[in-house]
Design a protein around this motif. Structure first.
Motif, mmCIF file in Angstrom:
data_model
loop_
_atom_site.group_PDB
_atom_site.id
_atom_site.type_symbol
_atom_site.label_atom_id
_atom_site.label_comp_id
_atom_site.label_asym_id
_atom_site.label_seq_id
_atom_site.Cartn_x
_atom_site.Cartn_y
_atom_site.Cartn_z
ATOM 1 N N GLY A 247 -29.882 -18.041 -6.589
ATOM 2 C CA GLY A 247 -30.511 -16.745 -6.387
ATOM 3 C C GLY A 247 -29.880 -15.547 -7.063
ATOM 4 N N ILE A 248 -28.939 -15.757 -7.957
ATOM 5 C CA ILE A 248 -28.358 -14.650 -8.718
ATOM 6 C C ILE A 248 -28.927 -14.703 -10.127
ATOM 7 N N THR A 249 -29.367 -13.576 -10.644
ATOM 8 C CA THR A 249 -29.878 -13.498 -12.002
ATOM 9 C C THR A 249 -28.713 -13.267 -12.951
ATOM 10 N N VAL A 250 -28.480 -14.182 -13.862
ATOM 11 C CA VAL A 250 -27.439 -14.005 -14.877
ATOM 12 C C VAL A 250 -28.101 -13.352 -16.077
ATOM 13 N N VAL A 251 -27.743 -12.102 -16.319
ATOM 14 C CA VAL A 251 -28.384 -11.321 -17.371
ATOM 15 C C VAL A 251 -27.753 -11.545 -18.727
ATOM 16 N N GLY A 252 -26.572 -12.192 -18.761
ATOM 17 C CA GLY A 252 -25.933 -12.459 -20.037
ATOM 18 C C GLY A 252 -24.580 -13.095 -19.865
ATOM 19 N N THR A 253 -24.050 -13.542 -20.996
ATOM 20 C CA THR A 253 -22.694 -14.079 -21.043
ATOM 21 C C THR A 253 -21.985 -13.460 -22.234
ATOM 22 N N ALA A 254 -20.674 -13.438 -22.153
ATOM 23 C CA ALA A 254 -19.843 -12.947 -23.254
ATOM 24 C C ALA A 254 -18.579 -13.786 -23.282
ATOM 25 N N SER A 255 -17.971 -13.891 -24.461
ATOM 26 C CA SER A 255 -16.778 -14.723 -24.577
ATOM 27 C C SER A 255 -15.537 -13.951 -24.978
ATOM 28 N N ASN A 256 -15.668 -12.633 -25.195
ATOM 29 C CA ASN A 256 -14.507 -11.821 -25.561
ATOM 30 C C ASN A 256 -14.692 -10.392 -25.062
ATOM 31 N N THR A 257 -13.644 -9.621 -25.167
ATOM 32 C CA THR A 257 -13.638 -8.259 -24.636
ATOM 33 C C THR A 257 -14.710 -7.379 -25.264
ATOM 34 N N ALA A 258 -14.807 -7.386 -26.587
ATOM 35 C CA ALA A 258 -15.766 -6.519 -27.269
ATOM 36 C C ALA A 258 -17.196 -6.833 -26.836
ATOM 37 N N ASP A 259 -17.549 -8.122 -26.824
ATOM 38 C CA ASP A 259 -18.898 -8.506 -26.410
ATOM 39 C C ASP A 259 -19.141 -8.201 -24.934
ATOM 40 N N ALA A 260 -18.110 -8.368 -24.118
ATOM 41 C CA ALA A 260 -18.242 -8.096 -22.684
ATOM 42 C C ALA A 260 -18.540 -6.623 -22.428
ATOM 43 N N VAL A 261 -17.800 -5.743 -23.064
ATOM 44 C CA VAL A 261 -18.013 -4.305 -22.860
ATOM 45 C C VAL A 261 -19.391 -3.904 -23.372
ATOM 46 N N ARG A 262 -19.747 -4.372 -24.561
ATOM 47 C CA ARG A 262 -21.060 -4.046 -25.133
ATOM 48 C C ARG A 262 -22.186 -4.546 -24.218
ATOM 49 N N SER A 263 -22.076 -5.790 -23.758
ATOM 50 C CA SER A 263 -23.106 -6.357 -22.880
ATOM 51 C C SER A 263 -23.178 -5.627 -21.550
ATOM 52 N N ALA A 264 -22.023 -5.287 -20.999
ATOM 53 C CA ALA A 264 -22.000 -4.592 -19.708
ATOM 54 C C ALA A 264 -22.647 -3.217 -19.807
ATOM 55 N N VAL A 265 -22.376 -2.498 -20.888
ATOM 56 C CA VAL A 265 -22.983 -1.174 -21.075
ATOM 57 C C VAL A 265 -24.497 -1.315 -21.256
ATOM 58 N N GLU A 266 -24.901 -2.288 -22.054
ATOM 59 C CA GLU A 266 -26.319 -2.477 -22.344
ATOM 60 C C GLU A 266 -27.103 -3.008 -21.151
ATOM 61 N N LEU A 267 -26.543 -4.001 -20.455
ATOM 62 C CA LEU A 267 -27.278 -4.715 -19.408
ATOM 63 C C LEU A 267 -27.119 -4.115 -18.009
ATOM 64 N N GLN A 268 -26.053 -3.342 -17.786
ATOM 65 C CA GLN A 268 -25.779 -2.711 -16.494
ATOM 66 C C GLN A 268 -25.902 -3.701 -15.324
ATOM 67 N N PRO A 269 -25.123 -4.791 -15.356
ATOM 68 C CA PRO A 269 -25.190 -5.764 -14.255
ATOM 69 C C PRO A 269 -24.596 -5.181 -12.976
ATOM 70 N N ASP A 270 -24.956 -5.790 -11.845
ATOM 71 C CA ASP A 270 -24.363 -5.395 -10.568
ATOM 72 C C ASP A 270 -22.934 -5.884 -10.463
ATOM 73 N N VAL A 271 -22.694 -7.073 -11.031
ATOM 74 C CA VAL A 271 -21.382 -7.704 -10.937
ATOM 75 C C VAL A 271 -21.054 -8.376 -12.267
ATOM 76 N N ILE A 272 -19.773 -8.338 -12.619
ATOM 77 C CA ILE A 272 -19.299 -8.983 -13.839
ATOM 78 C C ILE A 272 -18.202 -9.958 -13.442
ATOM 79 N N LEU A 273 -18.428 -11.245 -13.735
ATOM 80 C CA LEU A 273 -17.418 -12.267 -13.490
ATOM 81 C C LEU A 273 -16.554 -12.355 -14.737
ATOM 82 N N VAL A 274 -15.237 -12.160 -14.583
ATOM 83 C CA VAL A 274 -14.324 -12.119 -15.725
ATOM 84 C C VAL A 274 -13.232 -13.167 -15.565
ATOM 85 N N ASP A 275 -13.174 -14.097 -16.518
ATOM 86 C CA ASP A 275 -12.094 -15.081 -16.544
ATOM 87 C C ASP A 275 -10.793 -14.343 -16.842
ATOM 88 N N VAL A 276 -9.734 -14.675 -16.128
ATOM 89 C CA VAL A 276 -8.459 -13.973 -16.337
ATOM 90 C C VAL A 276 -7.827 -14.329 -17.674
#
Length: 144
Positions: A34-63
């Motif tokens: 029941g959670i909508t995954v709006v995108g995935t990213a594999s590095n910092t640059a893509d993660a920040v860009r995707s987060a700004v663009e997609l505005q997810p409620d939650v971001i799961l980040v591998d340490v």
């Protein structure tokens, strides 16, 4: 204390992990629950860009993002993408990372082996999502 109110509807999630097999598996699992995954990213640059663009409620980040630090990414996301909540994930035990987790802006930690929609919702205080309502406050970053 910063408070974020989640919008009504399905929880929207961005997964940041450098392992494509894990990202695909996590996406399928969370979407089945029941959670909508709006995108995935594999590095910092893509993660920040995707987060700004997609505005997810939650971001799961591998340490551990290859040569990059998920803890540093959590800081950057908190600075640049707030109000998305960050949850740290790892194959490492929480107690091994407890000190770093406690000073991060993340709302919490979930072991990859324990990842589920319920675990994500529990950290966000968003209930089980079965009634379609998610008007639950999410407290600001821990340790601040």
């Amino acid at each position: 204390m910063n408070v974020m109110v989640l919008q009504l509807g399905r929880l929207r999630c961005l997964i940041v992990d450098d392992n494509p097999r894990f990202s695909d598996t996590a996406r399928r699992l969370l979407e089945q629950q029941g959670i909508t995954v709006v995108g995935t990213a594999s590095n910092t640059a893509d993660a920040v860009r995707s987060a700004v663009e997609l505005q997810p409620d939650v971001i799961l980040v591998d340490v551990e993002l290859g040569a990059e630090s998920g803890f540093e990414l959590a800081e950057r996301l908190d600075d640049e993408v707030h109000p998305s909540a960050v949850i740290l994930i790892s194959t490492h035990a929480e107690q091994d990372l407890a000190e770093l987790i406690s000073v991060s802006p993340a709302v919490g930690f979930v072991s990859k082996s324990d990842l589920s929609a319920a675990a994500v919702r529990d950290l966000l205080g968003a209930g089980d999502g079965t009634d379609g309502e998610r008007v639950a406050p999410v407290s600001g970053p821990r340790g601040r």
